[in-house]
Design a protein around this motif. Structure first.
Motif, short mmCIF file in Angstrom:
data_model
loop_
_atom_site.label_atom_id
_atom_site.label_comp_id
_atom_site.label_asym_id
_atom_site.label_seq_id
_atom_site.Cartn_x
_atom_site.Cartn_y
_atom_site.Cartn_z
N TRP A 143 -13.96 -14.94 21.84
CA TRP A 143 -13.51 -13.69 21.54
C TRP A 143 -12.42 -13.99 20.21
CZ3 TRP A 143 -14.78 -9.73 23.74
CH2 TRP A 143 -14.54 -9.71 24.98
N GLU A 144 -12.96 -12.48 19.11
CA GLU A 144 -12.49 -12.60 18.12
C GLU A 144 -11.66 -11.57 17.96
OE1 GLU A 144 -14.06 -12.50 13.59
OE2 GLU A 144 -15.16 -11.27 15.11
N LEU A 145 -10.44 -11.63 17.63
CA LEU A 145 -9.72 -10.33 17.46
C LEU A 145 -9.29 -9.82 16.13
CD1 LEU A 145 -7.02 -9.02 18.35
CD2 LEU A 145 -5.40 -11.00 17.38
N THR A 146 -9.27 -8.71 15.29
CA THR A 146 -9.55 -8.04 14.57
C THR A 146 -8.56 -6.97 14.47
OG1 THR A 146 -12.16 -8.70 14.42
CG2 THR A 146 -10.53 -6.94 12.90
N VAL A 147 -7.75 -7.01 14.09
CA VAL A 147 -6.32 -6.42 13.48
C VAL A 147 -6.31 -5.32 12.21
CG1 VAL A 147 -3.82 -6.24 12.98
CG2 VAL A 147 -5.25 -7.26 14.84
N GLY A 148 -6.23 -4.13 11.76
CA GLY A 148 -5.42 -3.63 10.93
C GLY A 148 -3.98 -3.18 11.12
N ILE A 149 -3.54 -2.71 10.34
CA ILE A 149 -2.18 -1.95 9.73
C ILE A 149 -2.04 -1.15 8.95
CG2 ILE A 149 0.16 -2.77 10.03
CD1 ILE A 149 -0.69 -5.53 9.77
N GLU A 150 -1.26 -0.23 9.70
CA GLU A 150 -0.64 1.07 8.97
C GLU A 150 0.98 0.87 8.52
OE1 GLU A 150 -1.91 4.25 10.36
OE2 GLU A 150 -5.01 3.43 10.19
N ILE A 151 1.17 0.60 7.58
CA ILE A 151 3.02 0.29 7.26
C ILE A 151 3.24 2.32 7.19
CG2 ILE A 151 4.56 -0.68 6.91
CD1 ILE A 151 2.83 -3.39 6.52
N HIS A 152 4.61 2.35 7.10
CA HIS A 152 4.87 3.64 6.92
C HIS A 152 6.02 3.16 6.59
CE1 HIS A 152 1.61 5.45 9.53
NE2 HIS A 152 1.97 5.83 8.70
N ALA A 153 7.00 3.12 5.17
CA ALA A 153 8.07 2.72 4.39
C ALA A 153 8.87 3.96 4.20
CB ALA A 153 8.26 1.81 3.82
N GLN A 154 9.82 4.42 4.49
CA GLN A 154 10.76 4.91 3.36
C GLN A 154 11.02 4.70 1.99
OE1 GLN A 154 14.57 5.68 6.49
NE2 GLN A 154 12.94 7.22 7.56
N LEU A 155 11.06 5.55 0.97
CA LEU A 155 10.99 5.12 0.06
C LEU A 155 12.54 5.76 -0.59
CD1 LEU A 155 7.71 7.15 -1.76
CD2 LEU A 155 7.80 4.16 -1.66
N ASN A 156 13.21 4.73 -1.74
CA ASN A 156 14.83 4.55 -2.13
C ASN A 156 14.15 5.83 -3.04
OD1 ASN A 156 17.06 3.87 -2.74
ND2 ASN A 156 16.22 2.36 -4.28
N THR A 157 15.27 7.18 -2.72
CA THR A 157 15.16 8.18 -3.33
C THR A 157 16.07 8.84 -3.25
OG1 THR A 157 13.81 9.52 -2.28
CG2 THR A 157 12.32 8.32 -3.82
N ALA A 158 16.48 9.97 -4.32
CA ALA A 158 17.59 10.55 -3.77
C ALA A 158 17.47 11.88 -2.92
CB ALA A 158 18.71 10.82 -4.80
N LYS A 159 15.98 12.26 -3.43
CA LYS A 159 15.86 14.20 -2.98
C LYS A 159 14.50 14.06 -1.97
CE LYS A 159 17.08 16.13 -7.18
NZ LYS A 159 16.62 17.35 -8.17
N LYS A 160 14.15 14.81 -1.37
CA LYS A 160 12.68 14.06 -0.73
C LYS A 160 11.41 14.90 -1.12
CE LYS A 160 16.13 15.99 3.38
NZ LYS A 160 15.53 17.31 5.33
N LEU A 161 10.61 15.17 -0.65
CA LEU A 161 9.32 14.54 -1.16
C LEU A 161 8.93 16.39 -1.80
CD1 LEU A 161 6.75 12.70 -2.10
CD2 LEU A 161 6.12 13.13 -0.27
N PHE A 162 9.48 17.14 -1.24
CA PHE A 162 8.86 18.75 -1.90
C PHE A 162 10.37 19.58 -2.33
CE2 PHE A 162 4.80 16.96 0.48
CZ PHE A 162 4.40 16.47 -0.72
N SER A 163 11.41 18.88 -1.72
CA SER A 163 12.50 19.98 -1.77
C SER A 163 13.42 18.84 -2.39
CB SER A 163 12.55 20.28 0.26
OG SER A 163 13.65 19.47 0.20
N PRO A 164 14.76 20.15 -3.00
CA PRO A 164 15.98 19.61 -3.30
C PRO A 164 16.59 18.55 -2.48
CG PRO A 164 15.52 21.66 -3.86
CD PRO A 164 14.14 21.70 -3.69
#
Length: 619
Positions: free
Chosen positions: A93-114
């Protein structure tokens, strides 16, 4: 059902209050949504007393105990779990893996609000109107959030797109009050990157000398609210996390071994930290991984990949590897029994041996992706990208290579130096090296000084950590490294002085450690101005025994140890352990502060070479 009024929606979003009429009333019994912690407690108490049977608070079980209990159950069942290192492939058998990584950015504000980003503040204390989807509120892209995202993309060798756009990903859940998440599905800001993994990164042995994993794209998106489960099927929702800027890193399905998948997640975390893009790792919840797993028979390499399943929200490196192995084995068992792999989302719990079904796998149609009409495209200039690339600094791989090449450090020590304290530990080491080089004077690259620099690496890694293990008071628990590689508790100049005298054999290792402790406890410069002043006033200089004194001490140490000395005659393997036993006797019998263990070992070898044949003849 008639459309609810705006006032009713406002009361629901802010206070969890619902009208007595309508189909949502039942949810109020199990999902009170509140704004302040005090209101959470009040709402919980009221709900529990009026609608729910009293439920005892669950007893908290430490993670280590959970793992031990799971291991005991596995042992009692008679099943033996294969060690991961021997469980990277399954024959046929052959295994295949793809990954989605969610990382919080180093910011002082949120993405769409102050509103400011918050991780440890009181629940719902940093929430703007748009975070709660209050009618009439609009998203406003916070430009400063783009900078750490670009640094992350450059660290992952991606191509920055000059134009990118935001899309809406529709789904309804209480942690997403607007009914959609804003992301970059069609036109992300970065594409076509790659991550090079080497054996020292912890990849599977089957991947040989290394592997390159492609990155399809990196997109910016907003995080959801944080759900906190409470007793009695009650959930509290903290909207502080709503709108916190994330990047989603999507890899190509280039991974074929579980250990390599875990190594990639670790490498991404190190790179994001080094680029100052994401300073909170998996251990703090700032980085989460979703894993796509599929299997196929390897007798036909041209066959299409198998049906994939997705394992959501893996929060540790061990969970990544364990979950992949479990899901791979499950899929193989299903296919070998004639079954079909369903496209679905699955979950994983710590200590589990199997993944569990969560829901059917959503697709593009389910999410109804559409361009966000309230947000303009992001235009990224080449001048900004070039400036960030030039100011990026040295990435971990290059720095590890330099440490190994220049100071002949082990791979493990070099990687630890680079990874510890967010890169601040290695900056501290370089500062100590610079001061040592000044003390050594001319020709600082001479091989005779190499051991001094290796000493600096060893003490920066290990001896400094031992200082905090004593836990005498709370003030002594943190070394407090700074971004420029300084340390308030152990200034670089003091450590460099101690190591210089130790390398020059002007003080012993024991005295050096006592001096380091005095520095850490702030006795220098309070009681003494400098390290030299401590040594002079306390008369700590190393006054080593002369050669005759060493020989006399060695002969004294072997007296009455004929059985030990006989083992140094006609041996097949040199009895190093017995040698060190005799050296230990030398140190105990003599003046320890005047003995160099290495010199004592050399003298003891010479003495044994002289007396061992004599003892053999006598016997």
């Amino acid at each position: 059902m008639p459309r609810p009024r705006v006032a009713s929606l406002s009361r629901y979003l802010l206070y969890g209050q619902l009208s007595a009429r309508g189909c949502l009333r039942a949810q109020a019994r199990t999902i009170p949504i509140v704004v302040q912690l005090s209101q959470c407690r009040a709402a919980h108490a009221e709900t529990a007393s009026s609608h729910l049977d009293p439920a005892p608070m669950p007893h908290h079980v430490p993670l280590r105990k959970q793992l031990k209990d799971e291991a005991k159950k596995l042992k009692a069942s008679g099943k033996k779990k294969k060690k991961n290192i021997n469980n990277q492939v399954v024959d046929g058998w052959e295994l295949t893996v793809g990954i989605e990584i969610h990382a919080q950015l180093n910011t002082a504000k949120k993405l769409f609000s102050p509103a400011t980003t918050s991780f440890n503040d009181a629940p719902n204390s940093h929430v703007a109107y748009f975070d709660l989807a209050i009618p009439g509120s609009q998203p406003v892209f916070q430009k400063e959030t783009l900078i750490p995202a670009l640094r992350a993309a450059l660290a992952l060798d991606c191509n920055i797109q000059n134009v990118s756009r935001f899309d809406r990903k529709h789904y309804f859940h209480w942690d997403q009050p607007s009914g959609y998440q804003i992301t970059q599905y069609y036109e992300p800001f970065a594409r076509d990157g790659k991550i090079a993994l080497q054996p020292r990164d912890g990849i599977a042995a089957e991947d040989g000398e290394g592997i390159s994993v492609g990155i399809k794209q990196i997109q910016m998106e907003q995080d959801t609210a944080k759900t906190m489960a409470q007793p009695g099927n009650v959930h509290w929702v903290d909207f502080n996390r709503t709108g916190v800027p994330l990047i989603e890193i999507i890899t190509l399905p280039d991974i074929h071994h579980p250990a390599t998948a875990a190594a990639l997640v670790r490498k991404v975390q190190i790179l994001l930290n080094a680029a100052d893009a994401c300073v909170s790792g998996m251990e703090a919840g700032g980085l989460r991984a979703d894993i796509n797993v599929s299997v196929r028979r390897n007798d036909d390499p041209s066959a299409s990949l198998g049906q994939r399943t997705e394992i959501k929200n893996l929060s540790s490196l061990k969970a990544v590897e364990d979950a992949i192995i479990a899901e791979r084995d499950r899929q193989i068992a299903v296919l070998e029994s004639g079954g079909i792999i369903a496209s679905e989302t699955r979950g994983w719990s710590i200590g589990s041996t199997e993944t569990r079904r969560l829901r059917g796998k959503e697709g593009e149609v389910d999410y109804r992706y559409m361009p966000d009409p309230d947000l303009a495209p992001i235009i990224i200039g080449d001048d900004l990208v070039n400036h960030l690339r030039e100011s990026m600094g040295e990435l971990p791989d290059a720095e590890v290579e330099e440490l190994i090449r220049r100071f002949e450090l082990s791979t493990k020590d070099a990687q630890s130096l680079v990874a510890l304290d967010g890169g601040r530990r290695v900056e501290y080491f370089w500062n100590v090296v610079h001061l040592l080089a000044e003390r050594f004077g001319s020709d600082t690259n001479s091989p005779k000084y190499l051991s001094g620099y290796q000493l600096a690496a060893n003490w920066t890694l290990h001896e400094l950590d031992r200082l905090t293990s004593a836990r005498i008071d709370d003030d002594a628990l943190d070394l407090g490294f700074t971004e420029d590689g300084q340390c308030d508790r152990v200034p670089t100049r003091h450590l460099a002085d101690i190591l210089f005298y130790l390398h020059q054999r002007k003080i012993t290792a024991k005295i050096a450690k006592e001096l380091l402790w005095a520095v850490f406890r702030r006795r220098v410069p309070e009681d003494y101005l400098t390290i030299d002043a401590v040594i002079n006033q306390e008369d700590l200089w190393f006054k080593e025994l002369n050669e005759d004194e060493y020989i006399e001490l060695a002969r004294t140490a072997v007296e009455g140890q004929e059985d030990v000395v006989k083992q140094f005659v006609d041996y097949k393997h040199y009895p190093q352990g017995k040698l060190m036993f005799l050296v230990g006797r030398m140190i105990r019998l003599g003046a320890e502060e005047r003995i160099d263990p290495k010199e004592a070992e050399k003298v003891m070898k010479r003495v044994l070479e002289e007396i061992a044949p004599t003892i053999k003849n006598q016997s």
